[in-house]
Design an enzyme around this catalytic site. Sequence first.
Site, PDB file in Angstrom:
ATOM      1  CD  GLU A   1       5.725   1.655  37.575  1.00  0.00           C
ATOM      2  OE1 GLU A   1       6.626   1.276  36.816  1.00  0.00           O
ATOM      3  OE2 GLU A   1       5.624   2.844  37.972  1.00  0.00           O
TER       4      GLU A   1
ATOM      5  CG  ASN B   1       1.274   3.619  28.172  1.00  0.00           C
ATOM      6  OD1 ASN B   1       0.973   2.901  27.218  1.00  0.00           O
ATOM      7  ND2 ASN B   1       0.491   3.763  29.210  1.00  0.00           N
TER       8      ASN B   1
ATOM      9  CD  GLU C   1      -2.691  19.502  32.092  1.00  0.00           C
ATOM     10  OE1 GLU C   1      -3.737  20.129  32.369  1.00  0.00           O
ATOM     11  OE2 GLU C   1      -1.633  20.061  31.713  1.00  0.00           O
TER      12      GLU C   1
ATOM     13  CG  LEU D   1      -0.703   0.191  25.008  1.00  0.00           C
ATOM     14  CD1 LEU D   1      -1.121  -0.713  26.155  1.00  0.00           C
ATOM     15  CD2 LEU D   1      -1.193  -0.378  23.682  1.00  0.00           C
ATOM     16  CD  GLU D   2      -0.071   7.517  28.585  1.00  0.00           C
ATOM     17  OE1 GLU D   2      -0.326   7.490  29.808  1.00  0.00           O
ATOM     18  OE2 GLU D   2       0.812   8.259  28.097  1.00  0.00           O
TER      19      GLU D   2
ATOM     20  N   PRO E   1       8.671  16.248  28.515  1.00  0.00           N
ATOM     21  CG  PRO E   1      10.185  17.911  29.084  1.00  0.00           C
ATOM     22  CD  PRO E   1       8.746  17.696  28.753  1.00  0.00           C
TER      23      PRO E   1
END
Length: 454
Positions: free
Chosen positions: A62, A343, A319, A345-346, A272
């Site tokens: 977030e 996510n 990272e 989208l990364e 992880p």
Amino acid sequence: MWYLLYNALLILSAPVILVVLLAKQRCRRGLRQRLGLERALSGRPDRPDKPVIWIHAVSLGEVVAVAPIVKALARRHPGHRFVVSTVTETGREAVEQRLAGVAEHLYAPLDFPWVIGRVIERLRPSLYLFVETELWPNLLRQLRQHGVPAILLNGRLSSRSFARQQIGLVRSFYGCVLSTVSMCLMQSDRDAERIIALGADPAGVRRTGNIKFDQPMPADEQRLLSKSSLGLDADDTLFVAGSTHPGEEDVLVAAYLQVIRVQPSLVLVLAPRHIERSAQVEAALRSQGLAVRRRSRSAAGTPWTQAGPRAVILDTRGELAGLYREAVVAFVGGTLVPVGGHNLLEPAMWGKPVLFGPYTDHCVEVADLLLQAGGGCQIKDEAALVAQLQRLLQDQATCDRLGAAARDVVRQNQGAIDRSLDVIESFLPSPGRNGEAAPSAGAFVLAAGRRGDR
């Protein structure tokens, strides 16, 4: 009645809450702030007389999502002070790294009325923004009583949580809480329909899109991980699996051990979701015969001497998003086990084919867009994962085509941050004719709502 019942249950559970906070080492830090007993905030010391915009972001994800909005607001409104609260330590670290010099960090106060009252009195916020449906009843109620607008950003309601909240008495309570929210900015039409069904005023609900589509690419090339910084050769091929959970690593390793028979240059990178599990993950990988390195314990650039199956455990924070750049194929975790997904989208923003499992309730809109565009592949088990990896690793043209489609999904769905900022700024004062702050349109909406409450 609902608040009386909620607070009675909260008081009864207080001893358990305190024991849990004291028992978990990562929760002890900031306990005084969580209880409203500590005034000092971490971050840039600022003038206490500046009006405060308070942003609540639960954890790392977030904070990453909302950071561009906080920076944009800080540029546009330098006369304000920005405070970002989080629940977790990873959230605190993200605030201090990504918003250094822009915002101060606060551990989110526990939702006891006396704690909330003390924190609101201390901060005296002029606006409260919160991310992805973090509805804290006492906090929102007291903000309303103090005339502070509360805006939900990037709102979403998963199918599981929506089903629970549809239960009669629960739905009634949620309707009561939502009446204290000034504006709900939702990710999708589905999310907007659901929050209205739970009792939000349709006039205060807008679909602004998912702000995660607008995340900026990492700008500092020198800080991005590379193959060489991991001790790998330029010819090595990376399969990066991010935000993985227990149960997923077993499937990923088993698939990797099959694929490496025909792709000996393939290296598995596991990140992880909870890095405190890294030692456990390392032991499991070594038991399968893999040579293993942990990012935090290896000298940068030290070459590998082992041959055969190799794995890197990314046990550092901040990272992963940049490392996807080095991947040929990416997998996003929380999707092969019933978590709901993380996510997607990364890796997509780097133009990488995105693999994910069937459990995508937390990211269903993005998953659907990737599938429709041909930029993502949904796999249900080890055999499907092996098949997709072999197909993509052996056919560079197909791999490139899927990656380009994934990148296009990101580009075609941007704009949520600007739409959200337009709404937020309608709740901030604008200069009057004599240089005085004139009421904003949002303030009139809020005032009308309070008159309606009477």
